[in-house]
Motif scaffolding. Structure first.
Motif, PDB file in Angstrom:
ATOM      1  N   PHE A 116       0.829  -1.207   0.000  1.00 63.53           N
ATOM      2  CA  PHE A 116       0.000   0.000   0.000  1.00 63.53           C
ATOM      3  C   PHE A 116       0.869   1.265   0.000  1.00 63.53           C
ATOM      4  CE2 PHE A 116      -3.628  -2.634   1.700  1.00 63.53           C
ATOM      5  CZ  PHE A 116      -4.423  -2.449   0.595  1.00 63.53           C
ATOM      6  N   LEU A 117       1.992   1.214   0.717  1.00 56.68           N
ATOM      7  CA  LEU A 117       2.920   2.341   0.678  1.00 56.68           C
ATOM      8  C   LEU A 117       3.424   2.576  -0.749  1.00 56.68           C
ATOM      9  CD1 LEU A 117       5.161   1.994   3.871  1.00 56.68           C
ATOM     10  CD2 LEU A 117       4.209   4.116   3.004  1.00 56.68           C
ATOM     11  N   ALA A 118       3.795   1.471  -1.409  1.00 51.72           N
ATOM     12  CA  ALA A 118       4.295   1.564  -2.779  1.00 51.72           C
ATOM     13  C   ALA A 118       3.214   2.076  -3.722  1.00 51.72           C
ATOM     14  CB  ALA A 118       4.810   0.199  -3.236  1.00 51.72           C
ATOM     15  N   LEU A 119       1.974   1.608  -3.564  1.00 53.18           N
ATOM     16  CA  LEU A 119       0.881   2.082  -4.412  1.00 53.18           C
ATOM     17  C   LEU A 119       0.690   3.594  -4.273  1.00 53.18           C
ATOM     18  CD1 LEU A 119      -1.904  -0.643  -4.064  1.00 53.18           C
ATOM     19  CD2 LEU A 119      -0.588  -0.086  -6.115  1.00 53.18           C
ATOM     20  N   ALA A 120       0.800   4.086  -3.038  1.00 58.22           N
ATOM     21  CA  ALA A 120       0.659   5.521  -2.813  1.00 58.22           C
ATOM     22  C   ALA A 120       1.760   6.288  -3.534  1.00 58.22           C
ATOM     23  CB  ALA A 120       0.692   5.826  -1.315  1.00 58.22           C
ATOM     24  N   ARG A 121       2.976   5.765  -3.459  1.00 57.04           N
ATOM     25  CA  ARG A 121       4.098   6.436  -4.113  1.00 57.04           C
ATOM     26  C   ARG A 121       3.970   6.355  -5.638  1.00 57.04           C
ATOM     27  NH1 ARG A 121      10.599   5.631  -3.618  1.00 57.04           N
ATOM     28  NH2 ARG A 121      11.085   7.832  -3.410  1.00 57.04           N
ATOM     29  N   MET A 122       3.574   5.190  -6.141  1.00 58.94           N
ATOM     30  CA  MET A 122       3.405   5.029  -7.595  1.00 58.94           C
ATOM     31  C   MET A 122       2.318   5.945  -8.132  1.00 58.94           C
ATOM     32  SD  MET A 122       3.617   0.869  -7.807  1.00 58.94           S
ATOM     33  CE  MET A 122       5.090  -0.024  -7.280  1.00 58.94           C
ATOM     34  N   GLU A 123       1.285   6.147  -7.323  1.00 62.48           N
ATOM     35  CA  GLU A 123       0.198   7.039  -7.722  1.00 62.48           C
ATOM     36  C   GLU A 123       0.713   8.462  -7.899  1.00 62.48           C
ATOM     37  OE1 GLU A 123      -2.843   8.326  -4.761  1.00 62.48           O
ATOM     38  OE2 GLU A 123      -4.214   7.171  -6.019  1.00 62.48           O
ATOM     39  N   ARG A 124       1.561   8.908  -6.968  1.00 61.30           N
ATOM     40  CA  ARG A 124       2.121  10.251  -7.065  1.00 61.30           C
ATOM     41  C   ARG A 124       3.062  10.388  -8.254  1.00 61.30           C
ATOM     42  NH1 ARG A 124       2.209   9.609  -1.634  1.00 61.30           N
ATOM     43  NH2 ARG A 124       4.411   9.075  -1.565  1.00 61.30           N
ATOM     44  N   LEU A 125       3.800   9.297  -8.539  1.00 58.82           N
ATOM     45  CA  LEU A 125       4.750   9.316  -9.651  1.00 58.82           C
ATOM     46  C   LEU A 125       4.072   9.037 -10.992  1.00 58.82           C
ATOM     47  CD1 LEU A 125       7.683   7.331  -7.976  1.00 58.82           C
ATOM     48  CD2 LEU A 125       7.547   9.808  -8.372  1.00 58.82           C
ATOM     49  N   GLU A 126       2.769   8.737 -10.935  1.00 62.11           N
ATOM     50  CA  GLU A 126       1.973   8.432 -12.132  1.00 62.11           C
ATOM     51  C   GLU A 126       2.563   7.270 -12.931  1.00 62.11           C
ATOM     52  OE1 GLU A 126       1.492  12.075 -14.309  1.00 62.11           O
ATOM     53  OE2 GLU A 126       0.134  12.933 -12.813  1.00 62.11           O
ATOM     54  N   LEU A 127       3.014   6.256 -12.200  1.00 61.98           N
ATOM     55  CA  LEU A 127       3.524   5.042 -12.846  1.00 61.98           C
ATOM     56  C   LEU A 127       2.368   4.199 -13.372  1.00 61.98           C
ATOM     57  CD1 LEU A 127       6.340   3.934 -10.366  1.00 61.98           C
ATOM     58  CD2 LEU A 127       6.578   5.225 -12.486  1.00 61.98           C
ATOM     59  N   THR A 128       2.590   3.533 -14.484  1.00 60.21           N
ATOM     60  CA  THR A 128       1.581   2.635 -15.039  1.00 60.21           C
ATOM     61  C   THR A 128       1.684   1.284 -14.352  1.00 60.21           C
ATOM     62  OG1 THR A 128       1.696   3.737 -17.187  1.00 60.21           O
ATOM     63  CG2 THR A 128       0.748   1.525 -17.140  1.00 60.21           C
ATOM     64  N   LEU A 129       0.596   0.840 -13.785  1.00 63.42           N
ATOM     65  CA  LEU A 129       0.568  -0.426 -13.063  1.00 63.42           C
ATOM     66  C   LEU A 129      -0.143  -1.501 -13.865  1.00 63.42           C
ATOM     67  CD1 LEU A 129      -0.383   0.568  -9.414  1.00 63.42           C
ATOM     68  CD2 LEU A 129       1.775  -0.396 -10.183  1.00 63.42           C
ATOM     69  N   GLY A 130       0.249  -2.756 -13.627  1.00 67.33           N
ATOM     70  CA  GLY A 130      -0.525  -3.890 -14.077  1.00 67.33           C
ATOM     71  C   GLY A 130      -1.481  -4.297 -12.967  1.00 67.33           C
ATOM     72  N   PRO A 131      -2.141  -5.426 -13.110  1.00 68.29           N
ATOM     73  CA  PRO A 131      -2.997  -5.915 -12.029  1.00 68.29           C
ATOM     74  C   PRO A 131      -2.175  -6.179 -10.759  1.00 68.29           C
ATOM     75  CG  PRO A 131      -3.485  -7.052 -14.080  1.00 68.29           C
ATOM     76  CD  PRO A 131      -2.233  -6.271 -14.318  1.00 68.29           C
ATOM     77  N   VAL A 132      -2.814  -6.037  -9.611  1.00 62.79           N
ATOM     78  CA  VAL A 132      -2.175  -6.286  -8.315  1.00 62.79           C
ATOM     79  C   VAL A 132      -3.165  -7.061  -7.445  1.00 62.79           C
ATOM     80  CG1 VAL A 132      -1.091  -5.282  -6.272  1.00 62.79           C
ATOM     81  CG2 VAL A 132      -0.909  -4.093  -8.481  1.00 62.79           C
ATOM     82  N   THR A 133      -2.727  -8.188  -6.891  1.00 64.94           N
ATOM     83  CA  THR A 133      -3.601  -8.949  -6.001  1.00 64.94           C
ATOM     84  C   THR A 133      -3.274  -8.662  -4.542  1.00 64.94           C
ATOM     85  OG1 THR A 133      -2.156 -10.905  -5.909  1.00 64.94           O
ATOM     86  CG2 THR A 133      -3.844 -10.859  -7.638  1.00 64.94           C
TER      87      THR A 133
END
Length: 221
Positions: A116-133
């Protein structure tokens, strides 16, 4: 300067996890094969024994009740054919849905809090994500392009981490992940933290996500 992540941000993202659709395991397995072109194979399932949910493997101490391969040759059974998948789950409609890694995707697995910490950071960096379980074992699995297992040690060294020093691992050839809505005994069901959509059909490379994931795992130690 160290980046500060608001303590409520991870909780906010957790609250945004979409509710799972009510499709059957059969229809969901078929959809994964048909729409995502993922190989799927049926695993064990849960059975009620004296009022307690037990794994169909028969081991009362099973580590992943209802969510592991039912036979040793599971890798040869995995199929990307929707027709074959339908036939498999028609024979055992309650079988778990397992996806082999190292084929169309690898998975980078981290603790839930770090995820969840990483998701928050990726959101700010506008990284493109694949699916996450998100698993009942409190782990998050980020789907990335195949080859992550081979790349991971060097990627971590470049970031200053010795391989094995973080609770972060890659699942590749010879491994698998359990897909939603597979249940783990009494612990609950696997969920999507980031659901498969047309927008994330093209997966990121491990190199694109590893900095945020390693940072979060380092903070989580």
């Amino acid at each position: 300067m160290e980046e500060t992540i608001p303590g409520t941000h991870a909780a906010q993202i957790a609250g945004q996890i979409p509710k799972q659709r009510g499709d059957s395991l059969l229809e969901t397995a078929v959809r994964y094969a048909e729409e995502r072109h993922w190989d799927v194979f049926p695993g064990t399932w849960l059975e009620a024994v004296d009022g307690v949910q037990r794994c169909s493997c028969g081991d009362p101490a099973c580590a992943a009740p209802g969510a592991h391969p039912a036979r040793e040759d599971w890798a040869t059974l995995a199929t990307g054919s929707a027709t074959v998948a339908r036939r498999m789950w028609q024979r055992q409609p309650t079988a778990s849905i397992l996806l082999p890694t190292g084929r169309t995707f690898d998975a980078i697995c981290v603790p839930e809090t770090a995820g969840f910490l990483a998701l928050a950071r990726m959101e700010r960096l506008e990284l493109t994500l694949g699916p996450v379980t998100l698993t009942p074992e409190r782990r998050m699995q980020f789907f990335v392009l195949p080859g992550a297992c081979a790349k991971l040690p060097d990627l971590l060294r470049k970031l200053g981490w010795a391989p094995g020093s973080l609770d972060l691992l890659a699942l590749g050839e010879g491994a698998y992940v359990a897909a939603p809505p597979t249940r783990y005994g009494s612990r609950g069901a696997v969920q999507w933290a980031c659901r498969p959509t047309p927008a994330n059909r093209w997966l990121p490379d491990a190199e694109e996500l590893i900095s945020a994931l390693a940072y979060a795992c380092g903070r989580d130690r």
